[in-house]
Scaffold this motif. Structure first.
Motif, PDB file in Angstrom:
ATOM      1  N   MET A   1       0.828  -1.180   0.000  1.00 34.74           N
ATOM      2  CA  MET A   1       0.000   0.000   0.000  1.00 34.74           C
ATOM      3  C   MET A   1       0.872   1.243   0.000  1.00 34.74           C
ATOM      4  SD  MET A   1      -2.847  -0.698   2.881  1.00 34.74           S
ATOM      5  CE  MET A   1      -3.768  -2.189   2.891  1.00 34.74           C
ATOM      6  N   ALA A   2       0.409   2.232  -0.640  1.00 38.05           N
ATOM      7  CA  ALA A   2       1.052   3.534  -0.495  1.00 38.05           C
ATOM      8  C   ALA A   2       0.594   4.102   0.840  1.00 38.05           C
ATOM      9  CB  ALA A   2       0.646   4.463  -1.631  1.00 38.05           C
ATOM     10  N   LEU A   3       1.287   5.083   1.302  1.00 37.36           N
ATOM     11  CA  LEU A   3       0.919   5.756   2.539  1.00 37.36           C
ATOM     12  C   LEU A   3       0.188   7.046   2.194  1.00 37.36           C
ATOM     13  CD1 LEU A   3       4.341   5.320   4.352  1.00 37.36           C
ATOM     14  CD2 LEU A   3       2.303   3.904   4.611  1.00 37.36           C
ATOM     15  N   TYR A   4      -0.495   7.621   3.175  1.00 37.83           N
ATOM     16  CA  TYR A   4      -1.110   8.929   2.973  1.00 37.83           C
ATOM     17  C   TYR A   4      -1.042   9.692   4.282  1.00 37.83           C
ATOM     18  CZ  TYR A   4      -5.533   7.655   5.261  1.00 37.83           C
ATOM     19  OH  TYR A   4      -6.489   7.292   6.164  1.00 37.83           O
ATOM     20  N   ILE A   5      -1.235  10.985   4.215  1.00 38.17           N
ATOM     21  CA  ILE A   5      -1.170  11.837   5.388  1.00 38.17           C
ATOM     22  C   ILE A   5      -2.581  12.305   5.735  1.00 38.17           C
ATOM     23  CG2 ILE A   5      -0.240  13.984   6.332  1.00 38.17           C
ATOM     24  CD1 ILE A   5       2.199  13.551   4.488  1.00 38.17           C
ATOM     25  N   GLU A  28      -2.129  22.003  -0.192  1.00 35.65           N
ATOM     26  CA  GLU A  28      -2.797  23.275   0.115  1.00 35.65           C
ATOM     27  C   GLU A  28      -2.874  23.538   1.608  1.00 35.65           C
ATOM     28  OE1 GLU A  28      -5.848  24.977  -1.808  1.00 35.65           O
ATOM     29  OE2 GLU A  28      -5.295  24.294  -3.786  1.00 35.65           O
ATOM     30  N   GLU A  29      -3.198  22.498   2.380  1.00 37.28           N
ATOM     31  CA  GLU A  29      -3.341  22.674   3.825  1.00 37.28           C
ATOM     32  C   GLU A  29      -2.360  21.831   4.623  1.00 37.28           C
ATOM     33  OE1 GLU A  29      -7.340  22.510   5.291  1.00 37.28           O
ATOM     34  OE2 GLU A  29      -8.116  23.393   3.440  1.00 37.28           O
ATOM     35  N   ILE A  30      -2.095  20.615   4.152  1.00 38.75           N
ATOM     36  CA  ILE A  30      -1.171  19.708   4.842  1.00 38.75           C
ATOM     37  C   ILE A  30      -0.275  19.053   3.805  1.00 38.75           C
ATOM     38  CG2 ILE A  30      -2.747  19.238   6.768  1.00 38.75           C
ATOM     39  CD1 ILE A  30      -3.454  16.575   5.359  1.00 38.75           C
ATOM     40  N   TYR A  31       0.734  18.356   4.291  1.00 44.59           N
ATOM     41  CA  TYR A  31       1.607  17.627   3.370  1.00 44.59           C
ATOM     42  C   TYR A  31       0.833  16.506   2.701  1.00 44.59           C
ATOM     43  CZ  TYR A  31       5.829  20.063   4.622  1.00 44.59           C
ATOM     44  OH  TYR A  31       6.779  21.031   4.761  1.00 44.59           O
ATOM     45  N   GLU A  32       1.291  16.128   1.511  1.00 46.66           N
ATOM     46  CA  GLU A  32       0.635  15.080   0.734  1.00 46.66           C
ATOM     47  C   GLU A  32       1.683  14.079   0.261  1.00 46.66           C
ATOM     48  OE1 GLU A  32      -1.171  17.266  -2.454  1.00 46.66           O
ATOM     49  OE2 GLU A  32      -2.827  17.934  -1.205  1.00 46.66           O
ATOM     50  N   ILE A  33       1.237  12.855   0.041  1.00 41.94           N
ATOM     51  CA  ILE A  33       2.112  11.810  -0.488  1.00 41.94           C
ATOM     52  C   ILE A  33       1.607  11.421  -1.869  1.00 41.94           C
ATOM     53  CG2 ILE A  33       2.933   9.450  -0.217  1.00 41.94           C
ATOM     54  CD1 ILE A  33       2.767   9.853   2.806  1.00 41.94           C
ATOM     55  N   ASN A  34       2.488  11.467  -2.855  1.00 40.96           N
ATOM     56  CA  ASN A  34       2.158  11.029  -4.206  1.00 40.96           C
ATOM     57  C   ASN A  34       2.223   9.499  -4.215  1.00 40.96           C
ATOM     58  OD1 ASN A  34       2.241  10.171  -6.886  1.00 40.96           O
ATOM     59  ND2 ASN A  34       3.373  11.964  -7.560  1.00 40.96           N
ATOM     60  N   PRO A  35       1.088   8.817  -4.348  1.00 43.65           N
ATOM     61  CA  PRO A  35       1.091   7.359  -4.279  1.00 43.65           C
ATOM     62  C   PRO A  35       1.867   6.699  -5.416  1.00 43.65           C
ATOM     63  CG  PRO A  35      -1.064   8.157  -4.934  1.00 43.65           C
ATOM     64  CD  PRO A  35      -0.250   9.366  -4.572  1.00 43.65           C
ATOM     65  N   ASP A  36       2.057   7.407  -6.508  1.00 44.35           N
ATOM     66  CA  ASP A  36       2.833   6.845  -7.616  1.00 44.35           C
ATOM     67  C   ASP A  36       4.323   6.811  -7.309  1.00 44.35           C
ATOM     68  OD1 ASP A  36       0.513   6.475  -9.130  1.00 44.35           O
ATOM     69  OD2 ASP A  36       0.638   8.502  -9.950  1.00 44.35           O
ATOM     70  N   LEU A  37       4.749   7.573  -6.307  1.00 42.69           N
ATOM     71  CA  LEU A  37       6.159   7.604  -5.926  1.00 42.69           C
ATOM     72  C   LEU A  37       6.429   6.900  -4.599  1.00 42.69           C
ATOM     73  CD1 LEU A  37       7.056  11.313  -6.822  1.00 42.69           C
ATOM     74  CD2 LEU A  37       7.403   9.253  -8.208  1.00 42.69           C
ATOM     75  N   CYS A  38       5.394   6.640  -3.831  1.00 45.11           N
ATOM     76  CA  CYS A  38       5.569   6.035  -2.512  1.00 45.11           C
ATOM     77  C   CYS A  38       5.775   4.528  -2.629  1.00 45.11           C
ATOM     78  CB  CYS A  38       4.361   6.315  -1.620  1.00 45.11           C
ATOM     79  SG  CYS A  38       4.490   5.565   0.014  1.00 45.11           S
ATOM     80  N   LYS A  61      -1.262   3.498   6.279  1.00 47.99           N
ATOM     81  CA  LYS A  61      -1.337   2.886   4.949  1.00 47.99           C
ATOM     82  C   LYS A  61      -2.674   3.278   4.329  1.00 47.99           C
ATOM     83  CE  LYS A  61       1.719  -0.887   5.873  1.00 47.99           C
ATOM     84  NZ  LYS A  61       2.078  -2.231   5.518  1.00 47.99           N
ATOM     85  N   ASP A  62      -2.661   3.480   3.034  1.00 50.13           N
ATOM     86  CA  ASP A  62      -3.861   3.901   2.317  1.00 50.13           C
ATOM     87  C   ASP A  62      -4.663   2.669   1.895  1.00 50.13           C
ATOM     88  OD1 ASP A  62      -5.783   4.938   0.636  1.00 50.13           O
ATOM     89  OD2 ASP A  62      -4.395   6.191  -0.496  1.00 50.13           O
ATOM     90  N   PRO A  63      -5.834   2.443   2.486  1.00 50.90           N
ATOM     91  CA  PRO A  63      -6.630   1.272   2.127  1.00 50.90           C
ATOM     92  C   PRO A  63      -7.144   1.319   0.689  1.00 50.90           C
ATOM     93  CG  PRO A  63      -7.879   2.702   3.578  1.00 50.90           C
ATOM     94  CD  PRO A  63      -6.489   3.272   3.493  1.00 50.90           C
ATOM     95  N   GLU A  64      -7.074   2.487   0.063  1.00 46.38           N
ATOM     96  CA  GLU A  64      -7.499   2.634  -1.330  1.00 46.38           C
ATOM     97  C   GLU A  64      -6.406   2.188  -2.308  1.00 46.38           C
ATOM     98  OE1 GLU A  64     -10.620   3.937  -2.261  1.00 46.38           O
ATOM     99  OE2 GLU A  64     -11.054   3.784  -0.111  1.00 46.38           O
ATOM    100  N   ARG A  65      -5.182   2.002  -1.809  1.00 51.31           N
ATOM    101  CA  ARG A  65      -4.035   1.664  -2.674  1.00 51.31           C
ATOM    102  C   ARG A  65      -3.320   0.439  -2.119  1.00 51.31           C
ATOM    103  NH1 ARG A  65      -2.687   5.101  -7.104  1.00 51.31           N
ATOM    104  NH2 ARG A  65      -0.645   4.215  -6.796  1.00 51.31           N
ATOM    105  N   VAL A  66      -3.959  -0.717  -2.177  1.00 51.18           N
ATOM    106  CA  VAL A  66      -3.377  -1.944  -1.658  1.00 51.18           C
ATOM    107  C   VAL A  66      -2.269  -2.417  -2.597  1.00 51.18           C
ATOM    108  CG1 VAL A  66      -3.830  -4.339  -1.032  1.00 51.18           C
ATOM    109  CG2 VAL A  66      -5.544  -2.569  -0.551  1.00 51.18           C
ATOM    110  N   GLU A  67      -1.054  -2.534  -2.034  1.00 49.78           N
ATOM    111  CA  GLU A  67       0.099  -3.000  -2.801  1.00 49.78           C
ATOM    112  C   GLU A  67       0.894  -3.976  -1.940  1.00 49.78           C
ATOM    113  OE1 GLU A  67       1.678   0.604  -5.464  1.00 49.78           O
ATOM    114  OE2 GLU A  67       1.397   1.173  -3.364  1.00 49.78           O
ATOM    115  N   THR A  68       1.305  -5.086  -2.535  1.00 53.28           N
ATOM    116  CA  THR A  68       2.128  -6.054  -1.830  1.00 53.28           C
ATOM    117  C   THR A  68       3.573  -5.563  -1.794  1.00 53.28           C
ATOM    118  OG1 THR A  68       2.709  -7.266  -3.839  1.00 53.28           O
ATOM    119  CG2 THR A  68       0.680  -7.957  -2.671  1.00 53.28           C
ATOM    120  N   ARG A  69       4.375  -6.222  -0.983  1.00 54.37           N
ATOM    121  CA  ARG A  69       5.794  -5.873  -0.937  1.00 54.37           C
ATOM    122  C   ARG A  69       6.429  -6.057  -2.319  1.00 54.37           C
ATOM    123  NH1 ARG A  69       9.363  -4.294   2.554  1.00 54.37           N
ATOM    124  NH2 ARG A  69      11.535  -4.898   2.365  1.00 54.37           N
TER     125      ARG A  69
END
Length: 84
Positions: A1-5, A28-38, A61-69
């Motif tokens: 999974m990618a992470l998110y803030i 805009e308001e808080i830091y963001e994580i680009n899931p394509d780079l995480c 971990k972002d439940p919308e972006r499930v990724e295996t190791r």
């Protein structure tokens, strides 16, 4: 999974310089994580560095972006091949 803030982020700026993939940037308001780079630091470290340094524990971990190791490793290899 990618992470998110989450919106619990206090904009302390400790996570951004720790990311080896430059996936974290000010939003805009808080830091963001680009899931394509995480890659959750797969290929660089044993654990996600942003999570390790976050003082408010707002990087799950972002439940919308499930990724295996294996998927994260493949993403890491693609990023390296692209010169990132």
């Amino acid at each position: 999974m990618a992470l998110y803030i989450t919106d619990e982020c206090i904009n302390c700026d400790v996570c951004e310089p720790e990311c080896p993939n430059a996936a974290i940037s000010p939003g805009e308001e808080i830091y963001e994580i680009n899931p394509d780079l995480c890659t959750e630091c797969v290929g660089h470290y044993d654990s996600p560095q942003c999570q390790d340094v976050c003082p408010v524990d707002c990087i799950p971990k972002d439940p919308e972006r499930v990724e295996t190791r294996e998927m994260l490793q493949a993403k890491y290899e693609r990023l390296i091949a692209q010169g990132r």
